[in-house]
Motif scaffolding. Structure first.
Motif, PDB file in Angstrom:
ATOM      1  N   ILE A   6       0.826  -0.959   0.003  1.00 48.93           N
ATOM      2  CA  ILE A   6       0.100  -0.080  -0.088  1.00 48.93           C
ATOM      3  C   ILE A   6       1.015   1.097  -0.118  1.00 48.93           C
ATOM      4  CG2 ILE A   6      -1.836   1.242   1.308  1.00 48.93           C
ATOM      5  CD1 ILE A   6      -2.677  -1.584   0.177  1.00 48.93           C
ATOM      6  N   ARG A   7       0.929   1.980  -0.928  1.00 52.27           N
ATOM      7  CA  ARG A   7       1.535   3.091  -1.120  1.00 52.27           C
ATOM      8  C   ARG A   7       0.708   4.477  -1.582  1.00 52.27           C
ATOM      9  NH1 ARG A   7       3.110   4.400  -6.021  1.00 52.27           N
ATOM     10  NH2 ARG A   7       2.667   2.917  -7.731  1.00 52.27           N
ATOM     11  N   ASN A   8       1.390   5.532  -1.480  1.00 52.83           N
ATOM     12  CA  ASN A   8       0.875   6.777  -2.063  1.00 52.83           C
ATOM     13  C   ASN A   8       0.961   6.770  -3.481  1.00 52.83           C
ATOM     14  OD1 ASN A   8      -0.107   8.057   0.392  1.00 52.83           O
ATOM     15  ND2 ASN A   8       2.095   8.645   0.909  1.00 52.83           N
ATOM     16  N   ALA A   9       0.278   7.220  -4.188  1.00 52.38           N
ATOM     17  CA  ALA A   9       0.350   7.247  -5.708  1.00 52.38           C
ATOM     18  C   ALA A   9       1.199   8.808  -6.022  1.00 52.38           C
ATOM     19  CB  ALA A   9      -1.375   7.303  -6.444  1.00 52.38           C
ATOM     20  N   GLU A  10       1.688   8.580  -7.377  1.00 55.96           N
ATOM     21  CA  GLU A  10       2.323   9.532  -7.948  1.00 55.96           C
ATOM     22  C   GLU A  10       1.643  10.045  -9.317  1.00 55.96           C
ATOM     23  OE1 GLU A  10       6.362   8.110  -8.168  1.00 55.96           O
ATOM     24  OE2 GLU A  10       6.477   7.401  -6.034  1.00 55.96           O
ATOM     25  N   LYS A  11       2.133  11.058 -10.154  1.00 55.16           N
ATOM     26  CA  LYS A  11       1.640  11.389 -11.284  1.00 55.16           C
ATOM     27  C   LYS A  11       1.844  10.112 -12.243  1.00 55.16           C
ATOM     28  CE  LYS A  11       1.829  16.181 -11.514  1.00 55.16           C
ATOM     29  NZ  LYS A  11       0.416  16.351 -11.013  1.00 55.16           N
ATOM     30  N   LYS A  12       2.881   9.500 -12.047  1.00 55.04           N
ATOM     31  CA  LYS A  12       3.152   8.385 -13.011  1.00 55.04           C
ATOM     32  C   LYS A  12       2.151   7.564 -13.100  1.00 55.04           C
ATOM     33  CE  LYS A  12       6.329   5.793 -10.187  1.00 55.04           C
ATOM     34  NZ  LYS A  12       5.582   4.695  -9.947  1.00 55.04           N
ATOM     35  N   ASP A  13       1.523   7.157 -11.968  1.00 58.84           N
ATOM     36  CA  ASP A  13       0.480   6.190 -11.707  1.00 58.84           C
ATOM     37  C   ASP A  13      -1.038   6.684 -12.422  1.00 58.84           C
ATOM     38  OD1 ASP A  13       2.109   4.488 -10.100  1.00 58.84           O
ATOM     39  OD2 ASP A  13       1.829   5.978  -8.505  1.00 58.84           O
ATOM     40  N   LEU A  14      -1.185   7.743 -12.886  1.00 52.40           N
ATOM     41  CA  LEU A  14      -2.259   8.302 -13.467  1.00 52.40           C
ATOM     42  C   LEU A  14      -2.995   7.303 -14.265  1.00 52.40           C
ATOM     43  CD1 LEU A  14      -4.534  10.338 -13.774  1.00 52.40           C
ATOM     44  CD2 LEU A  14      -3.238  11.382 -15.386  1.00 52.40           C
ATOM     45  N   PRO A  15      -2.314   6.605 -15.502  1.00 50.49           N
ATOM     46  CA  PRO A  15      -3.135   5.653 -16.353  1.00 50.49           C
ATOM     47  C   PRO A  15      -3.512   4.523 -15.541  1.00 50.49           C
ATOM     48  CG  PRO A  15      -0.751   6.266 -17.157  1.00 50.49           C
ATOM     49  CD  PRO A  15      -0.969   6.909 -15.809  1.00 50.49           C
ATOM     50  N   LEU A  31     -10.079  15.159  -8.778  1.00 48.03           N
ATOM     51  CA  LEU A  31      -8.866  14.566  -8.233  1.00 48.03           C
ATOM     52  C   LEU A  31      -7.466  14.489  -8.726  1.00 48.03           C
ATOM     53  CD1 LEU A  31     -10.775  11.516  -6.494  1.00 48.03           C
ATOM     54  CD2 LEU A  31     -10.392  13.756  -5.409  1.00 48.03           C
ATOM     55  N   GLU A  32      -6.526  14.505  -7.986  1.00 44.99           N
ATOM     56  CA  GLU A  32      -5.166  14.252  -8.604  1.00 44.99           C
ATOM     57  C   GLU A  32      -4.547  13.022  -8.571  1.00 44.99           C
ATOM     58  OE1 GLU A  32      -3.656  16.591 -10.645  1.00 44.99           O
ATOM     59  OE2 GLU A  32      -5.385  17.987 -10.529  1.00 44.99           O
ATOM     60  N   PRO A  33      -3.651  12.521  -9.203  1.00 43.80           N
ATOM     61  CA  PRO A  33      -3.098  11.308  -8.598  1.00 43.80           C
ATOM     62  C   PRO A  33      -2.693  11.193  -7.335  1.00 43.80           C
ATOM     63  CG  PRO A  33      -2.547  11.713 -10.876  1.00 43.80           C
ATOM     64  CD  PRO A  33      -3.061  12.889 -10.325  1.00 43.80           C
ATOM     65  N   GLU A  34      -2.114  12.271  -6.969  1.00 43.28           N
ATOM     66  CA  GLU A  34      -1.431  12.369  -5.573  1.00 43.28           C
ATOM     67  C   GLU A  34      -2.383  12.213  -4.407  1.00 43.28           C
ATOM     68  OE1 GLU A  34       1.300  14.435  -8.658  1.00 43.28           O
ATOM     69  OE2 GLU A  34      -0.937  14.657  -7.893  1.00 43.28           O
ATOM     70  N   ASP A  35      -3.785  12.311  -4.709  1.00 46.16           N
ATOM     71  CA  ASP A  35      -4.925  12.335  -3.947  1.00 46.16           C
ATOM     72  C   ASP A  35      -5.000  10.748  -3.469  1.00 46.16           C
ATOM     73  OD1 ASP A  35      -5.290  15.061  -3.771  1.00 46.16           O
ATOM     74  OD2 ASP A  35      -6.705  14.913  -5.346  1.00 46.16           O
ATOM     75  N   GLU A  40      -0.741  -2.364  -4.485  1.00 50.98           N
ATOM     76  CA  GLU A  40       0.182  -2.989  -5.659  1.00 50.98           C
ATOM     77  C   GLU A  40       0.510  -4.366  -5.413  1.00 50.98           C
ATOM     78  OE1 GLU A  40       3.113   0.125  -7.821  1.00 50.98           O
ATOM     79  OE2 GLU A  40       4.008  -1.046  -6.347  1.00 50.98           O
ATOM     80  N   LYS A  41       0.610  -5.255  -6.383  1.00 52.05           N
ATOM     81  CA  LYS A  41       0.911  -6.474  -6.199  1.00 52.05           C
ATOM     82  C   LYS A  41       1.766  -6.891  -7.485  1.00 52.05           C
ATOM     83  CE  LYS A  41      -0.794 -11.420  -5.723  1.00 52.05           C
ATOM     84  NZ  LYS A  41      -1.861 -12.019  -5.575  1.00 52.05           N
ATOM     85  N   GLU A  42       3.012  -7.227  -7.323  1.00 52.25           N
ATOM     86  CA  GLU A  42       4.013  -7.485  -8.274  1.00 52.25           C
ATOM     87  C   GLU A  42       4.063  -6.421  -9.234  1.00 52.25           C
ATOM     88  OE1 GLU A  42       2.651 -11.302  -9.884  1.00 52.25           O
ATOM     89  OE2 GLU A  42       3.295 -12.332  -7.913  1.00 52.25           O
ATOM     90  N   GLY A  43       4.120  -5.130  -8.693  1.00 55.26           N
ATOM     91  CA  GLY A  43       4.334  -4.057  -9.373  1.00 55.26           C
ATOM     92  C   GLY A  43       3.278  -3.473 -10.414  1.00 55.26           C
ATOM     93  N   LYS A  44       1.966  -4.300 -10.255  1.00 56.18           N
ATOM     94  CA  LYS A  44       0.801  -3.779 -10.883  1.00 56.18           C
ATOM     95  C   LYS A  44      -0.267  -3.360  -9.701  1.00 56.18           C
ATOM     96  CE  LYS A  44       1.070  -6.866 -14.603  1.00 56.18           C
ATOM     97  NZ  LYS A  44       1.157  -8.359 -14.958  1.00 56.18           N
ATOM     98  N   VAL A  45      -0.880  -2.013 -10.289  1.00 53.40           N
ATOM     99  CA  VAL A  45      -1.771  -1.481  -9.563  1.00 53.40           C
ATOM    100  C   VAL A  45      -2.994  -2.467  -9.258  1.00 53.40           C
ATOM    101  CG1 VAL A  45      -3.204   0.399  -8.934  1.00 53.40           C
ATOM    102  CG2 VAL A  45      -1.165   0.639  -9.830  1.00 53.40           C
TER     103      VAL A  45
END
Length: 153
Positions: A6-15, A31-35, A40-45
Motif C-alpha cells: 500500500i503506497r501513495n500514488a504519484e503522477k506516473k500512476d495516473l494511467p 482529483l489528482e493522482p497524488e490524492d 500494488e501486487k508484483e508491480g501492478k496496481v
C-alpha cells in the motif's frame, strides 16, 4: 503468497488509476493522482482509493472517494487495507487540525463501510454536506448511501 504494497500514488500512476476506475465507471472528477493511495501486487496496481481534504472551514472535511479493487481480487481484504491506510493518515503530521474530524463516504456498498465503523447518515444530513446532492434530480432514488466515521485523536 505475494506481498501487497500500500503506497501513495504519484503522477506516473495516473494511467493505472484511470484504468482501474473505468472498470467501475468511476472518474477522477477533480482529483489528482497524488490524492490516491494504491494497492500494488508484483508491480501492478490492483486497488486504489482517494482521500479528499478540505481545510477551508474551521473543521477539516475529509471524504473517501473513488475506491476500486480489481474485480478478480475483490473480497481478499485489499479494500479494507486501503481504507485503514487512509483512516490512519488522518493522524499524520500532514493533517494539522484533524484531531477531531468526521470522515465521510458516499457508497453503494454500505456493509463494507459498516465493518470499518462507519454509520449511515440521514438524508437531511447528506443534503447539508454535499451540495451536488441538493441539486441532483435522482436524490429521492439515489443508490448511494451517505456514511460517516467520527474520530477523536
Amino acid at each position: 503468497m505475494t506481498e501487497i504494497l500500500i503506497r501513495n500514488a504519484e503522477k506516473k500512476d495516473l494511467p493505472a488509476i484511470q484504468r482501474l476506475l473505468s472498470t467501475y465507471f468511476l472518474d477522477m472528477e477533480e482529483l489528482e493522482p497524488e490524492d490516491f493511495v494504491l494497492a500494488e501486487k508484483e508491480g501492478k496496481v490492483i486497488g486504489c482509493a482517494a482521500l479528499i481534504r478540505d481545510t477551508s472551514n474551521e473543521n477539516t472535511f475529509l471524504e473517501l472517494h473513488s475506491i476500486a479493487v480489481h474485480p478478480n481480487l475483490r473480497g481478499k481484504g485489499i479494500g479494507t487495507r486501503l481504507m485503514e491506510y487512509l483512516i490512519n493518515t488522518i493522524d499524520s503530521p500532514e493533517m494539522p487540525g484533524a484531531q477531531v474530524c468526521e470522515l465521510y463516504v458516499r457508497t453503494t456498498a454500505p456493509g463494507f463501510f459498516e465493518k470499518l465503523g462507519f454509520i449511515t447518515m440521514q438524508d437531511a444530513e447528506k443534503l447539508l454536506i454535499w451540495e451536488d446532492c441538493r441539486k441532483c434530480e435522482h436524490f429521492e432514488k439515489c443508490a448511494q448511501h451517505a456514511m460517516k466515521y467520527f474520530r477523536v485523536s
